[in-house]
Design an enzyme around this catalytic site. Structure first.
Site, PDB file in Angstrom:
ATOM      1  N   ASP A   1     -25.618 -19.550 -18.777  1.00 18.80           N
ATOM      2  CA  ASP A   1     -26.941 -20.224 -18.689  1.00 18.80           C
ATOM      3  C   ASP A   1     -27.289 -20.479 -20.422  1.00 18.80           C
ATOM      4  OD1 ASP A   1     -27.526 -20.225 -15.921  1.00 18.80           O
ATOM      5  OD2 ASP A   1     -27.818 -17.848 -16.236  1.00 18.80           O
TER       6      ASP A   1
ATOM      7  N   TYR B   1       0.884  -1.094   0.176  1.00 13.13           N
ATOM      8  CA  TYR B   1      -0.015  -0.128   0.073  1.00 13.13           C
ATOM      9  C   TYR B   1       0.805   1.368  -0.100  1.00 13.13           C
ATOM     10  CZ  TYR B   1      -4.234   2.697   0.720  1.00 13.13           C
ATOM     11  OH  TYR B   1      -5.287   3.688   0.555  1.00 13.13           O
TER      12      TYR B   1
ATOM     13  N   GLU C   1     -24.865 -14.470 -15.229  1.00 13.98           N
ATOM     14  CA  GLU C   1     -25.612 -15.600 -14.404  1.00 13.98           C
ATOM     15  C   GLU C   1     -27.200 -15.333 -14.316  1.00 13.98           C
ATOM     16  OE1 GLU C   1     -25.069 -19.602 -13.226  1.00 13.98           O
ATOM     17  OE2 GLU C   1     -23.524 -18.259 -14.472  1.00 13.98           O
TER      18      GLU C   1
ATOM     19  N   LYS D   1     -20.991 -20.128  -7.826  1.00 13.51           N
ATOM     20  CA  LYS D   1     -20.143 -20.151  -9.161  1.00 13.51           C
ATOM     21  C   LYS D   1     -18.719 -19.727  -8.944  1.00 13.51           C
ATOM     22  CE  LYS D   1     -21.576 -20.187 -13.554  1.00 13.51           C
ATOM     23  NZ  LYS D   1     -22.272 -21.197 -14.036  1.00 13.51           N
TER      24      LYS D   1
ATOM     25  N   ASN E   1     -33.884 -29.787 -14.693  1.00  9.96           N
ATOM     26  CA  ASN E   1     -33.248 -30.212 -13.648  1.00  9.96           C
ATOM     27  C   ASN E   1     -34.129 -29.605 -12.602  1.00  9.96           C
ATOM     28  OD1 ASN E   1     -31.055 -31.655 -13.013  1.00  9.96           O
ATOM     29  ND2 ASN E   1     -29.468 -30.028 -13.656  1.00  9.96           N
TER      30      ASN E   1
END
Length: 752
Positions: free
Chosen positions: A160, A37, A134, A92, A287
């Site tokens: 998807d 930093y 997503e 995910k 599903n």
């Protein structure tokens, strides 16, 4: 508790959630913090201000993906909102990290408007190397992805849509091959017309299917041109409208070759399956309940039915985790500007090809030890197969470079090695030896040549050019098993019971006649005991190395090569060594398998042999003779042995590596202790060769490192033999056999 309650407990355990941020640089001192930093961080900031590409050099951007959602179409839960979607987005992130070592920030945006969502995501481009969209509902997801791909200069991928398309596309390539049908002649029916179905249909066309052969059905039936004219379907569905009379899913399935189900469970009957063409392909991917169960689909027909679902408890699971982590891995590593159609096709083709290869034992075990072999019940790899990373990511990277989407060019051989290193130090270390072995393969006798694992290992050695395997065993048995395993290779076989091996009998008799072995006993040993046969084969020079032990206890497997081949001219004792690999460290542990209670001379000899082995792995040895005492703090017979062994080595002019002892294990491994309390020690860094005072300590020590320390053990590797011999552990996997064979080849190379 049920699954729901178990999951709640899993997520709420302290710390809540499933992901965290970890530092990758030292932060132990004030100087470390000043570099991380203020004020030191200003230097890279200024460099990036001058050249934005420097962000990939100085920051984590190049390995960071944003998983972005508004929670409008979460799994099977529907529009539950951005906040409620967060556990899924964290999940995910877990998959990205677990399978491809990609870091993730999950970003949940409480934004429903398409343009506002696009603007918010576009504004985050400086943060990420790629964006994974997503759980965004259709049709908005199509427009969001289109706009972001146009506006952003980093890969944008809506999993998807494209994930299922790519994975099922790989399955389709193999399924069509198995039933001997051409893609461009397949009559394909889709049950479902949402985002995933539309993207999958487009992708099948990209792979070679004909658009006019695709019939798409939604909840109202076949999508027809008349329904488009009536305004009954949106513009995205209209892309696949057919000039036919309206009808139901049942009507569409009559005579079809393929059913791609992306709708709801239980809507396909056995009668509908029976109406399909010969040897139908059914992908029931709804599903958690598929359009038709695996059992019902199989029972409906007497011919071949290739069945895939989204479930892990049936064969051929279409699981998106086979795609997105590895697609992003390849895209990030070439700094791609997009994920284009060529990259998607490359991923599908790589997955399809991988399913045709022999499956590692670890994968078979993970799925209940059920046989996994290319065919109707195995058309796509399993999600837990680690090879997916090494096949899909390079294929995607290569396609990005070829198609012009890449900003960086990679040497693909070096890239594969980098990918292996991401999965652990052991893979990185073994790659060194495997590359050496490939440079000059040697003949390796596999004493248990009739064992299926040995046959599979021989196939891999030959296929990869690691060694020239010789399978010792009965010829027809080996060839039959190779055929049953689907291995297309012509193995070299030495059959002790059928052939002219009298010279082996004579040599064994010559070597052991004064050890109580008669001529007839020598013939019996050569003809009936493959370990003696393989040992003589190596001793007379018909093979360069030998592997055994897979189906024998270690002492009985070691006895024949010790009797026939013996130890090297400069060695009186053999020893067993394990290479233990951690995330950022490698140590060699000896002796772990052979010498029960070695004296100082044996300990010194073991140390030299183990140091030589370390150098085969390109590791410069620093050896520590271990004890519970530090440099004379305790004096008795037990502590004197490693102390005297260290002195012998230090006085030996041929020893060209640092060695010291006796010392405790933490002294040997902790740099602060060596440099602080014991700054007089000969070691110039933490030890990487650990020599234990006796077999009991060595065996216990390496197993503790493996089980509690999280180390991966490679071995045992036998050192000190006159010619390369390695004794496997009973139950070793094919990869262990191949690894030890490569080590044996390198041993043989060193002797030239």
């Amino acid at each position: 508790m049920g699954l729901d309650d178990d999951s709640r407990e899993y997520h709420r355990q302290d710390p809540p959630g499933k992901i965290e941020i970890a530092t990758t640089k030292p932060t132990n001192t004030q100087r470390d913090l000043s570099l991380a930093y203020s004020p030191g961080v200003a230097a890279p900031c200024l460099d990036i201000a001058e050249d934005e590409d420097a962000a990939y050099e100085y920051t984590a951007k190049g390995n960071l993906v944003g998983v972005v959602s508004n929670g409008s179409a979460v799994l099977g839960l529907g529009d539950i909102g951005a906040q409620a979607s967060k556990p899924v987005m964290e999940g995910k992130g877990v998959l990205f990290k677990r399978f491809a070592d990609i870091d993730v920030f999950d970003v949940e945006l409480d934004i429903a408007d398409v343009d506002d969502f696009v603007a918010a995501t576009k504004a985050m481009e400086p943060t990420f190397g790629g964006i994974n969209l997503e759980d965004i509902k259709a049709p908005e997801c199509f427009e969001i992805e289109r706009q972001l791909r146009e506006q952003m200069d980093i890969p944008v991928f809506h999993d998807d849509q494209h994930g299922t398309a790519i994975i099922s596309g790989a399955a389709l390539l193999n399924a069509a091959d198995i039933v001997d049908k051409d893609l461009d002649e397949l009559d394909i029916v889709f049950s479902g017309a949402g985002a995933s179905a539309l993207a999958t249909a487009r992708f099948y066309v990209s792979l070679g299917a004909k658009k006019e052969n695709i019939t798409m059905c939604d909840s109202s039936g076949i999508i027809t041109e008349s329904r488009v004219e009536d305004g009954d379907v949106n513009k995205y569905k209209a892309e696949f409208a057919k000039p036919v009379d309206e009808g139901s899913l049942s009507d569409a399935m009559e005579g079809a070759d393929v059913l791609a189900g992306l709708s709801v469970g239980g809507i396909v009957s056995q009668e509908m399956v029976r109406s399909m063409a010969d040897n139908p392909i059914i992908f029931a991917m709804a599903n958690p309940d598929p359009e038709i169960t695996y059992e019902d689909a199989k029972e409906a027909r007497d011919d071949t039915v290739i069945m895939a679902t989204g479930r892990s408890d049936y064969p051929n699971q279409v699981n998106n985790v086979l795609g997105f982590p590895f697609i992003f891995r390849g895209a990030l590593d070439v700094r791609a500007t997009e994920i284009n159609e060529a990259m998607k096709r490359a991923a599908a083709e790589a997955l399809a090809e991988l399913a045709r290869q022999d499956v590692p034992d670890a994968v078979v075990k993970a799925y209940g030890d059920h046989p996994l072999q290319f065919g109707a019940d195995y058309v796509i790899p399993k999600p837990l197969d680690p090879r997916v990373l090494f096949e899909v990511a390079p294929a995607v990277a290569q396609a990005a470079m070829t198609s012009g989407a890449a900003r960086e060019r990679l040497d693909m051989n070096a890239y594969r090695e980098r990918l292996e290193a991401r999965l652990g130090k052991s893979r990185e270390m073994m790659r060194v030896v495997l590359n050496k072995a490939k440079s000059n393969p040697k003949r390796v006798a596999l004493a248990e040549g009739e064992d299926e694992k040995m046959i599979r290992a021989a196939y891999q050695m030959q296929e990869e050019g690691i060694a020239e395997p010789i399978l010792v065993g009965e010829t027809t048995t080996i060839l039959r098993k190779a055929e049953e395993l689907g291995l297309d290779f012509d193995p070299t076989i030495a059959n002790p019971r059928d052939g002219e091996w009298d010279h082996y009998v004579d040599r064994l008799y010559e070597l052991r006649q004064r050890k109580g072995v008669t001529n007839s006993e020598a013939e019996e040993l050569v003809r009936r005991d493959s370990n003696y046969f393989a040992s003589v084969m190596v001793e007379v020079g018909d093979a360069d190395a030998m592997l055994t032990g897979l189906t024998h206890h270690y002492p009985s497997a070691l006895r024949p090569p010790l009797q026939i081949i013996g130890t090297a001219d400069d060695a009186d004792y053999a020893a067993g060594v394990y290479m233990m690999t951690f995330k950022n460290r490698v140590v060699f542990c000896a002796d772990t398998t052979v010498n029960l209670d070695p004296d100082e001379e044996v300990l010194a000899e073991i140390t030299k042999h183990t140091a030589d082995l370390a150098r085969q792995f390109n590791v410069e040895p620093r050896a520590a003779l271990l004890s519970y005492s530090n440099f004379g703090s305790v004096t008795n017979e037990g502590t004197r042995k490693p102390r005297d062994a260290a002195a012998l080595l230090q006085d030996d002019p041929d020893v060209d590596f640092p060695v010291d002892g006796e010392m405790q294990a933490d002294t040997a491994l902790v740099e602060d202790i060596l440099e602080g309390t014991y700054d007089f020690a000969e070691l110039d860094g933490p030890a990487n060769v650990l020599v234990f005072p006796n077999l009991e300590a060595g065996n216990i020590g390496y197993k503790l490192l493996q089980r509690l320390g999280g180390a991966e053990a490679i071995g045992p590797m036998l050192v000190g033999m006159d010619k390369p011999v390695h004794v496997l552990q009973r139950g070793d996997e094919v990869k262990d056999i191949v690894n030890l064979a490569a080590t044996a080849v390198v041993d043989a190379q060193e002797e030239e």
